[in-house]
Design a protein around this motif. Structure first.
Motif, PDB file in Angstrom:
ATOM      1  N   THR A 105     -64.347  26.908 -75.641  1.00  9.34           N
ATOM      2  CA  THR A 105     -65.451  27.679 -75.053  1.00  9.34           C
ATOM      3  C   THR A 105     -64.861  28.914 -74.370  1.00  9.34           C
ATOM      4  O   THR A 105     -63.643  29.140 -74.411  1.00  9.34           O
ATOM      5  N   SER A 106     -65.709  29.681 -73.711  1.00  6.53           N
ATOM      6  CA  SER A 106     -65.222  30.889 -73.028  1.00  6.53           C
ATOM      7  C   SER A 106     -64.214  30.538 -71.930  1.00  6.53           C
ATOM      8  O   SER A 106     -63.432  31.392 -71.505  1.00  6.53           O
ATOM      9  N   ALA A 107     -64.207  29.283 -71.496  1.00  7.80           N
ATOM     10  CA  ALA A 107     -63.239  28.864 -70.476  1.00  7.80           C
ATOM     11  C   ALA A 107     -61.804  29.058 -70.964  1.00  7.80           C
ATOM     12  O   ALA A 107     -60.900  29.347 -70.174  1.00  7.80           O
ATOM     13  N   GLY A 108     -61.583  28.890 -72.262  1.00  9.36           N
ATOM     14  CA  GLY A 108     -60.244  29.090 -72.820  1.00  9.36           C
ATOM     15  C   GLY A 108     -59.788  30.532 -72.653  1.00  9.36           C
ATOM     16  O   GLY A 108     -58.632  30.799 -72.296  1.00  9.36           O
ATOM     17  N   GLU A 109     -60.713  31.467 -72.899  1.00  9.46           N
ATOM     18  CA  GLU A 109     -60.398  32.893 -72.708  1.00  9.46           C
ATOM     19  C   GLU A 109     -60.031  33.174 -71.252  1.00  9.46           C
ATOM     20  O   GLU A 109     -59.119  33.931 -70.955  1.00  9.46           O
ATOM     21  N   VAL A 110     -60.807  32.572 -70.352  1.00  8.89           N
ATOM     22  CA  VAL A 110     -60.539  32.780 -68.926  1.00  8.89           C
ATOM     23  C   VAL A 110     -59.156  32.240 -68.570  1.00  8.89           C
ATOM     24  O   VAL A 110     -58.346  32.931 -67.940  1.00  8.89           O
TER      25      VAL A 110
END
Lengths: 204, 204
Positions: A105-110
């Motif tokens: 999810t976008s958490a990986g990018e963060v």
């Protein structure tokens, strides 16, 4: 199957006492900014404005942007990370699958952006180091339950050996390989539970 | 104790045939630039100028700055990484100590900067991924020798389980904790060789 909520105890390096209501307002504002505008929109200034909080207050509680971002990131984690299935092998597989899945999810990018920032920003490095150490201790509950049940041997340095699992996930995130198969994950867990040596502990 | 030279076979993703003399001149020029001016001085342009090579030649052989930097970085590695002591436990300890020690030099700065760059640059990510996969295969020689000797069980997915060790070192590099004690390193190796479970493979 029961769930254990992730440990959200504040890290000891953050000394200043926080006001729970203000802390919640700040973290909520920060999460909204991140969701709406992504990483590029995220700054202490923007968070202060939205939360109607002073920048000094934010800096007193979170010594760097990375520290605040890590708290926001951590709040997005669900409660399934340290699932208690009654079986250590299964708990470890769930842990690895849940972490790798979360990072899709976008958490990986963060999280990968925080790791990248930490390589040139000492404050971000300190926040990341604290976070990594805290997480390895928290995830150790999986092996601690196994020791209590008698299926994991005692005498292991649990936070240290848990680093092997989290590090594996970090390397997968950082090299864009978040899709090991369930068989590969099970293979790793079985290899570590069983041991690589032919004769188990007698090989030592 | 005999040493095995690191595998410097070129990665398969680099298709174009290289001229060994030109390749050597480019890598030597690149290493000199890095040594003299650090990362900030390192560019394909600067390397081309110093090596008296065309930029298209460099780009044909190294599709990104990160790919070239990784080759320069890899050349700095000594020959002690996969030491053959005749004992898998010792070989693994030497591997971990050598890698962590190597990263205490300027090579560690180079490698963590490549990892950071890979989080925002797709070409760097591809180069890093290729490198990580290649290294896990190469370091597998430690366990392959153990299987041949009979002290490591067969049936392990060796490159996959070797990821545990390299990942551990990556996380230590990326969080600025390159100083685990010899006891901690030995503990990790023993834990993995022996297995975490109380009853070894019967626990499965």
């Amino acid at each position: 199957m029961t769930m254990t909520a992730p440990d959200i105890t504040k890290r000891t390096s953050i000394g200043a006492q926080r006001n729970p209501a203000s802390e919640d307002a700040i973290l909520t504002a920060a999460a909204e900014i991140l969701r709406e505008g992504g990483l590029s929109a995220f700054s202490i200034e923007a968070v202060a404005r939205r939360a109607k909080a002073g920048k000094p207050t934010i800096y007193r509680w979170w010594p760097s942007k990375a520290a605040l971002l890590l708290d926001v990131y951590h709040r997005q984690k669900g409660e399934t990370f340290y699932a208690d299935t009654g079986n250590t092998r299964e708990d470890l597989i769930v842990f690895l699958e849940t972490l790798l899945g979360f990072w899709k999810t976008s958490a990986g990018e963060v999280f990968r952006s925080i790791i990248a920032e930490a390589q040139s920003d000492p404050a971000a490095l300190e926040a990341l180091r604290d976070y990594a150490v805290t997480r390895c201790r928290a995830s150790g509950v999986i092996l601690e339950r196994g020791v209590a049940r008698g299926d994991i041997r005692s005498g292991l340095d649990i936070p240290l050996v848990m680093e092997l699992f989290s590090s594996f996930c970090w390397q997968r995130l950082l090299t864009g390989r978040l899709n090991p198969s369930r068989d590969q994950i099970a293979h790793i867990v079985d290899a570590v539970l069983t041991g690589f040596a032919t004769t188990g502990r007698d090989a030592q």
